[in-house]
Design a protein around this motif. Structure first.
Motif, mmCIF file in Angstrom:
data_model
loop_
_atom_site.group_PDB
_atom_site.id
_atom_site.type_symbol
_atom_site.label_atom_id
_atom_site.label_comp_id
_atom_site.label_asym_id
_atom_site.label_seq_id
_atom_site.Cartn_x
_atom_site.Cartn_y
_atom_site.Cartn_z
ATOM 1 N N ARG A 27 9.775 2.415 -3.457
ATOM 2 C CA ARG A 27 9.803 1.854 -2.626
ATOM 3 C C ARG A 27 10.853 2.246 -1.199
ATOM 4 O O ARG A 27 10.981 1.855 -0.601
ATOM 5 N N THR A 28 11.935 3.286 -1.738
ATOM 6 C CA THR A 28 13.067 3.604 -0.531
ATOM 7 C C THR A 28 12.320 4.771 0.431
ATOM 8 O O THR A 28 13.239 4.933 1.748
ATOM 9 N N ILE A 29 10.715 5.039 -0.089
ATOM 10 C CA ILE A 29 10.211 6.288 0.910
ATOM 11 C C ILE A 29 10.466 5.666 1.846
ATOM 12 O O ILE A 29 10.290 5.915 2.753
ATOM 13 N N CYS A 30 9.234 4.350 1.197
ATOM 14 C CA CYS A 30 8.959 2.917 2.678
ATOM 15 C C CYS A 30 9.668 2.438 3.213
ATOM 16 O O CYS A 30 8.737 2.471 4.267
ATOM 17 N N ILE A 31 10.939 2.886 2.731
ATOM 18 C CA ILE A 31 11.615 1.559 3.417
ATOM 19 C C ILE A 31 11.982 2.971 4.846
ATOM 20 O O ILE A 31 12.534 2.703 5.972
ATOM 21 N N ASN A 32 12.394 3.980 4.224
ATOM 22 C CA ASN A 32 12.973 5.276 5.067
ATOM 23 C C ASN A 32 11.369 5.501 6.761
ATOM 24 O O ASN A 32 11.916 6.127 7.878
ATOM 25 N N ILE A 33 10.001 5.815 6.231
ATOM 26 C CA ILE A 33 9.339 4.932 7.028
ATOM 27 C C ILE A 33 9.052 4.461 8.049
ATOM 28 O O ILE A 33 8.196 4.012 8.379
ATOM 29 N N THR A 34 10.392 3.177 7.153
ATOM 30 C CA THR A 34 9.850 2.259 7.912
ATOM 31 C C THR A 34 8.587 0.927 7.690
ATOM 32 O O THR A 34 8.474 -0.263 8.811
ATOM 33 N N VAL A 35 7.548 0.695 6.686
ATOM 34 C CA VAL A 35 6.481 0.389 6.875
ATOM 35 C C VAL A 35 7.077 -0.448 5.172
ATOM 36 O O VAL A 35 6.395 -2.056 5.274
ATOM 37 N N ILE A 66 3.027 14.569 -8.333
ATOM 38 C CA ILE A 66 4.086 15.741 -8.096
ATOM 39 C C ILE A 66 5.144 16.677 -9.002
ATOM 40 O O ILE A 66 6.244 15.681 -9.293
ATOM 41 N N SER A 67 5.183 17.495 -9.026
ATOM 42 C CA SER A 67 6.391 17.967 -10.296
ATOM 43 C C SER A 67 7.385 18.675 -9.357
ATOM 44 O O SER A 67 6.827 18.552 -8.688
ATOM 45 N N ASN A 68 8.139 18.880 -10.211
ATOM 46 C CA ASN A 68 9.723 19.416 -9.190
ATOM 47 C C ASN A 68 9.426 20.252 -8.720
ATOM 48 O O ASN A 68 9.850 20.274 -7.609
ATOM 49 N N GLY A 69 8.348 21.418 -8.689
ATOM 50 C CA GLY A 69 8.419 22.062 -8.045
ATOM 51 C C GLY A 69 7.034 22.775 -7.588
ATOM 52 O O GLY A 69 6.893 23.467 -7.025
ATOM 53 N N ALA A 70 6.853 21.565 -6.840
ATOM 54 C CA ALA A 70 5.669 21.244 -5.772
ATOM 55 C C ALA A 70 6.494 21.882 -4.846
ATOM 56 O O ALA A 70 7.022 21.820 -4.076
ATOM 57 N N THR A 71 5.321 22.419 -4.194
ATOM 58 C CA THR A 71 5.082 22.971 -2.415
ATOM 59 C C THR A 71 4.825 21.892 -2.099
ATOM 60 O O THR A 71 4.368 21.278 -1.935
ATOM 61 N N ALA A 114 1.151 -1.231 -0.025
ATOM 62 C CA ALA A 114 -0.080 0.357 -0.243
ATOM 63 C C ALA A 114 0.477 1.065 -0.006
ATOM 64 O O ALA A 114 0.677 2.042 -0.667
ATOM 65 N N CYS A 115 2.127 0.781 0.427
ATOM 66 C CA CYS A 115 2.562 2.068 0.629
ATOM 67 C C CYS A 115 3.591 2.190 -0.947
ATOM 68 O O CYS A 115 3.974 3.388 -1.018
ATOM 69 N N LYS A 116 3.770 1.160 -1.081
ATOM 70 C CA LYS A 116 4.721 1.604 -2.352
ATOM 71 C C LYS A 116 3.738 2.286 -3.443
ATOM 72 O O LYS A 116 3.233 3.054 -4.255
ATOM 73 N N TRP A 117 2.402 1.676 -3.179
ATOM 74 C CA TRP A 117 1.496 1.781 -4.568
ATOM 75 C C TRP A 117 1.124 3.728 -4.046
ATOM 76 O O TRP A 117 1.318 4.530 -5.460
ATOM 77 N N ALA A 118 0.586 3.658 -3.206
ATOM 78 C CA ALA A 118 0.925 5.331 -2.929
ATOM 79 C C ALA A 118 2.222 6.229 -3.175
ATOM 80 O O ALA A 118 1.810 6.826 -3.615
ATOM 81 N N MET A 119 3.306 5.975 -3.004
ATOM 82 C CA MET A 119 3.610 7.369 -3.175
ATOM 83 C C MET A 119 4.770 6.569 -5.003
ATOM 84 O O MET A 119 4.919 7.437 -5.227
ATOM 85 N N LYS A 120 4.269 5.986 -5.988
ATOM 86 C CA LYS A 120 3.958 5.535 -6.738
ATOM 87 C C LYS A 120 3.101 6.843 -7.496
ATOM 88 O O LYS A 120 3.667 7.449 -8.295
ATOM 89 N N LYS A 121 1.694 6.680 -6.698
ATOM 90 C CA LYS A 121 0.826 7.972 -7.865
ATOM 91 C C LYS A 121 1.260 8.916 -7.122
ATOM 92 O O LYS A 121 1.244 9.673 -7.878
ATOM 93 N N GLU A 154 9.064 15.673 3.054
ATOM 94 C CA GLU A 154 10.386 15.733 2.972
ATOM 95 C C GLU A 154 10.458 14.697 1.870
ATOM 96 O O GLU A 154 11.304 14.753 1.048
ATOM 97 N N GLU A 155 10.218 13.669 1.785
ATOM 98 C CA GLU A 155 10.595 12.103 0.962
ATOM 99 C C GLU A 155 10.156 12.380 -0.405
ATOM 100 O O GLU A 155 11.012 12.397 -1.139
ATOM 101 N N LEU A 156 8.797 12.600 -0.872
ATOM 102 C CA LEU A 156 8.343 13.103 -1.557
ATOM 103 C C LEU A 156 9.291 13.848 -2.389
ATOM 104 O O LEU A 156 8.769 14.045 -4.034
ATOM 105 N N SER A 157 9.926 15.018 -1.673
ATOM 106 C CA SER A 157 10.446 16.168 -2.525
ATOM 107 C C SER A 157 11.994 15.972 -2.641
ATOM 108 O O SER A 157 12.871 16.589 -3.597
ATOM 109 N N THR A 158 12.355 14.438 -2.610
ATOM 110 C CA THR A 158 13.800 14.362 -2.574
ATOM 111 C C THR A 158 13.630 13.485 -4.657
ATOM 112 O O THR A 158 12.239 13.016 -4.633
ATOM 113 N N THR A 159 14.205 12.476 -4.821
ATOM 114 C CA THR A 159 14.604 12.255 -6.111
ATOM 115 C C THR A 159 13.676 10.402 -5.881
ATOM 116 O O THR A 159 14.483 9.240 -6.741
ATOM 117 N N ASP A 160 14.086 10.056 -4.575
ATOM 118 C CA ASP A 160 14.721 8.978 -3.880
ATOM 119 C C ASP A 160 12.996 8.273 -4.231
ATOM 120 O O ASP A 160 11.866 8.317 -4.890
#
Length: 121
Positions: free
Chosen positions: A110-118, A61-66, A49-56, A101-107
């Protein structure tokens, strides 16, 4: 003799009843403490679920997203996941600031979901 047997039986019954009540109370406390917690790496589907949501979100999200844009999109992504909607919302609600913060990076997702420990490494 009969009196002793009855007394011992009552004593054993009392100890068993007391032990049973203590066990029930411990179980109730464990449930109350764990409510609202995300069972990281325990429930099937949490990592998916985490990977699915982060992929979407990464696609939307564009590069300049606030940070506010990202938070807004985080609030709506779980509506599309189906039966894992509540699990997705728990993840998003618990880790909102970290996810922004994580979605603002190039991660990658899967890396995002690992970083939040899910997800496991």
């Amino acid at each position: 003799m009969l009196r002793s047997i009855i007394l011992i039986t009552l004593l054993i019954s009392s100890v068993c009843a007391l032990q049973w009540d203590m066990h029930k109370e411990e179980s109730r406390n464990e449930l109350e403490e764990s409510s609202g917690e995300i069972p990281t790496e325990q429930l099937p589907g949490v990592c998916w679920a985490c990977k699915w949501a982060m992929k979407k979100l990464k696609r939307r999200i564009s590069n300049g997203a606030t940070p506010d844009d990202i938070k807004q999109k985080l609030g709506t992504v779980c509506d599309e996941i189906g039966f894992l909607k509540s699990l997705c919302r728990k993840i998003v609600n618990k880790y909102t600031d970290t996810l922004v913060e994580e979605l603002s990076t190039t991660d990658d997702p899967r890396t995002i979901c690992i970083n939040i420990t899910v997800c496991k490494k």
